[in-house]
Design a protein around this motif. Structure first.
Motif, PDB file in Angstrom:
ATOM      1  N   GLY A  90       0.732  -1.210   0.081  1.00 40.69           N
ATOM      2  CA  GLY A  90       0.096   0.017  -0.103  1.00 40.69           C
ATOM      3  C   GLY A  90       0.631   1.199   0.034  1.00 40.69           C
ATOM      4  O   GLY A  90       0.472   2.357  -0.803  1.00 40.69           O
ATOM      5  N   PHE A  91       1.941   1.053   0.828  1.00 40.89           N
ATOM      6  CA  PHE A  91       2.996   2.510   0.825  1.00 40.89           C
ATOM      7  C   PHE A  91       3.545   2.449  -0.660  1.00 40.89           C
ATOM      8  O   PHE A  91       3.371   3.610  -1.063  1.00 40.89           O
ATOM      9  N   THR A  92       4.036   1.383  -1.145  1.00 46.40           N
ATOM     10  CA  THR A  92       4.444   1.337  -2.455  1.00 46.40           C
ATOM     11  C   THR A  92       3.458   1.806  -3.524  1.00 46.40           C
ATOM     12  O   THR A  92       3.959   2.624  -4.397  1.00 46.40           O
ATOM     13  N   GLY A  93       2.252   1.371  -3.549  1.00 48.11           N
ATOM     14  CA  GLY A  93       1.414   1.645  -4.447  1.00 48.11           C
ATOM     15  C   GLY A  93       0.912   3.135  -4.356  1.00 48.11           C
ATOM     16  O   GLY A  93       0.530   3.745  -5.420  1.00 48.11           O
ATOM     17  N   PHE A  94       0.862   3.794  -3.158  1.00 43.35           N
ATOM     18  CA  PHE A  94       0.564   5.193  -3.000  1.00 43.35           C
ATOM     19  C   PHE A  94       1.595   5.916  -3.813  1.00 43.35           C
ATOM     20  O   PHE A  94       1.026   6.783  -4.638  1.00 43.35           O
ATOM     21  N   HIS A  95       2.869   5.662  -3.828  1.00 44.53           N
ATOM     22  CA  HIS A  95       3.763   6.446  -4.465  1.00 44.53           C
ATOM     23  C   HIS A  95       3.956   6.007  -5.974  1.00 44.53           C
ATOM     24  O   HIS A  95       4.028   7.273  -6.934  1.00 44.53           O
ATOM     25  N   LEU A  96       3.738   4.840  -6.255  1.00 44.83           N
ATOM     26  CA  LEU A  96       3.767   4.222  -7.677  1.00 44.83           C
ATOM     27  C   LEU A  96       2.549   4.755  -8.365  1.00 44.83           C
ATOM     28  O   LEU A  96       2.799   5.108  -9.672  1.00 44.83           O
ATOM     29  N   SER A  97       1.394   5.029  -7.939  1.00 45.31           N
ATOM     30  CA  SER A  97       0.089   5.549  -8.435  1.00 45.31           C
ATOM     31  C   SER A  97       0.306   7.081  -9.000  1.00 45.31           C
ATOM     32  O   SER A  97      -0.085   7.415 -10.037  1.00 45.31           O
ATOM     33  N   LYS A  98       1.146   7.580  -8.042  1.00 46.19           N
ATOM     34  CA  LYS A  98       1.675   8.906  -8.397  1.00 46.19           C
ATOM     35  C   LYS A  98       2.579   9.008  -9.659  1.00 46.19           C
ATOM     36  O   LYS A  98       2.356   9.971 -10.495  1.00 46.19           O
ATOM     37  N   LEU A  99       3.487   8.265  -9.568  1.00 46.43           N
ATOM     38  CA  LEU A  99       4.467   8.194 -10.686  1.00 46.43           C
ATOM     39  C   LEU A  99       3.792   7.720 -12.124  1.00 46.43           C
ATOM     40  O   LEU A  99       4.310   8.451 -12.960  1.00 46.43           O
ATOM     41  N   MET A 100       2.780   6.839 -11.931  1.00 48.06           N
ATOM     42  CA  MET A 100       2.361   6.156 -13.152  1.00 48.06           C
ATOM     43  C   MET A 100       1.010   7.026 -13.418  1.00 48.06           C
ATOM     44  O   MET A 100       0.479   6.634 -14.576  1.00 48.06           O
ATOM     45  N   GLN A 101       0.335   7.667 -12.533  1.00 45.50           N
ATOM     46  CA  GLN A 101      -0.515   8.321 -12.831  1.00 45.50           C
ATOM     47  C   GLN A 101      -1.867   7.798 -13.063  1.00 45.50           C
ATOM     48  O   GLN A 101      -2.844   7.837 -14.243  1.00 45.50           O
ATOM     49  N   ILE A 102      -2.128   6.802 -12.232  1.00 48.20           N
ATOM     50  CA  ILE A 102      -3.453   5.994 -12.310  1.00 48.20           C
ATOM     51  C   ILE A 102      -3.884   5.620 -11.040  1.00 48.20           C
ATOM     52  O   ILE A 102      -3.416   6.121  -9.926  1.00 48.20           O
ATOM     53  N   PRO A 103      -5.234   5.293 -10.979  1.00 48.65           N
ATOM     54  CA  PRO A 103      -5.716   5.330  -9.796  1.00 48.65           C
ATOM     55  C   PRO A 103      -5.372   4.253  -8.673  1.00 48.65           C
ATOM     56  O   PRO A 103      -4.521   2.991  -9.243  1.00 48.65           O
ATOM     57  N   ALA A 104      -5.445   4.167  -7.550  1.00 50.85           N
ATOM     58  CA  ALA A 104      -4.887   3.201  -6.524  1.00 50.85           C
ATOM     59  C   ALA A 104      -5.882   2.882  -5.234  1.00 50.85           C
ATOM     60  O   ALA A 104      -6.863   3.589  -4.903  1.00 50.85           O
ATOM     61  N   LEU A 105      -5.923   1.455  -5.072  1.00 59.49           N
ATOM     62  CA  LEU A 105      -6.835   0.999  -3.878  1.00 59.49           C
ATOM     63  C   LEU A 105      -5.721   0.386  -2.911  1.00 59.49           C
ATOM     64  O   LEU A 105      -5.021  -0.624  -3.335  1.00 59.49           O
ATOM     65  N   LEU A 106      -5.799   0.813  -1.860  1.00 61.22           N
ATOM     66  CA  LEU A 106      -4.606   0.560  -0.660  1.00 61.22           C
ATOM     67  C   LEU A 106      -5.362   0.077   0.582  1.00 61.22           C
ATOM     68  O   LEU A 106      -6.132   0.798   1.199  1.00 61.22           O
ATOM     69  N   PHE A 107      -4.910  -1.287   1.002  1.00 62.41           N
ATOM     70  CA  PHE A 107      -5.300  -1.678   2.041  1.00 62.41           C
ATOM     71  C   PHE A 107      -4.287  -1.313   3.351  1.00 62.41           C
ATOM     72  O   PHE A 107      -3.143  -1.995   3.207  1.00 62.41           O
ATOM     73  N   ASN A 108      -4.679  -0.864   4.052  1.00 62.24           N
ATOM     74  CA  ASN A 108      -3.646  -0.522   5.455  1.00 62.24           C
ATOM     75  C   ASN A 108      -2.227  -0.128   4.861  1.00 62.24           C
ATOM     76  O   ASN A 108      -1.313  -0.776   5.427  1.00 62.24           O
ATOM     77  N   PRO A 109      -2.267   0.839   4.277  1.00 63.11           N
ATOM     78  CA  PRO A 109      -0.975   1.374   3.725  1.00 63.11           C
ATOM     79  C   PRO A 109       0.017   1.716   4.860  1.00 63.11           C
ATOM     80  O   PRO A 109      -0.166   2.585   5.794  1.00 63.11           O
TER      81      PRO A 109
END
Length: 164
Positions: free
Chosen positions: A63-82
């Motif tokens: 979730g932590f990784t996805g938070f930042h990666l979604s910004k880099l890739m400019q895509i939506p994210a769903l994160l569980f207990n990031p």
């Protein structure tokens, strides 16, 4: 739809959850060694930026990784207990845009003793001025692990919002 799933520390995508995600598209779920790769976010970006990823879904360290990666890739994210506020492993943060051009959705467990939900909310509060829309659902009885039923419901709602 191409879905990039990011597991938590020492985790993996379980078959039951993979089946749920496959109902929505092609699932890419790389094995990530967060402990020995302090540049996991950059590594994932370099590996998948040209793969037409539509959404990122991650749990805990993922979730932590996805938070930042979604910004880099400019895509939506769903994160569980990031693991936004603190982590047990060091990760280098690449320069990321202030937002992902979409909403980052989060599911937080009020009874999570691994990733303190109050710390996550404080982290989000401290970074609200970055212009990143965030949708948060707090489940009063949820702990750190995400039961299949909770995962299925959250993914369903997330995908439905993407269609609107």
């Amino acid at each position: 739809m191409n879905i990039l799933y990011l597991h938590g520390l020492n985790g993996s995508l379980k078959p039951e959850k993979r089946n749920i995600l496959e109902a929505y598209g092609t699932v890419i779920a790389p094995s990530i060694d967060y402990q020995n790769n302090s540049n996991a976010i950059s590594w994932l970006y370099d590996s998948y930026a040209d793969k037409s990823i539509d959404v990122v879904i991650g749990s805990s360290m993922g979730g932590f990784t996805g938070f930042h990666l979604s910004k880099l890739m400019q895509i939506p994210a769903l994160l569980f207990n990031p693991a936004l506020a603190s982590r047990s492993v060091v990760q280098q943060l690449p320069n990321t845009p202030s937002n992902n051009g979409s909403t980052i959705s989060m599911v937080l467990g009020a009874k999570d003793t691994v990733i303190n939900p109050k710390d996550t909310l404080n982290y989000i509060g401290e970074h609200l001025n970055a212009g990143q829309p965030i949708a948060i659902k707090i489940l009063p009885l949820l702990e750190h692990r995400i039961p299949v039923a909770v995962f299925e419901e959250a993914v369903g709602l997330f995908m439905k919002r993407l269609d609107n």
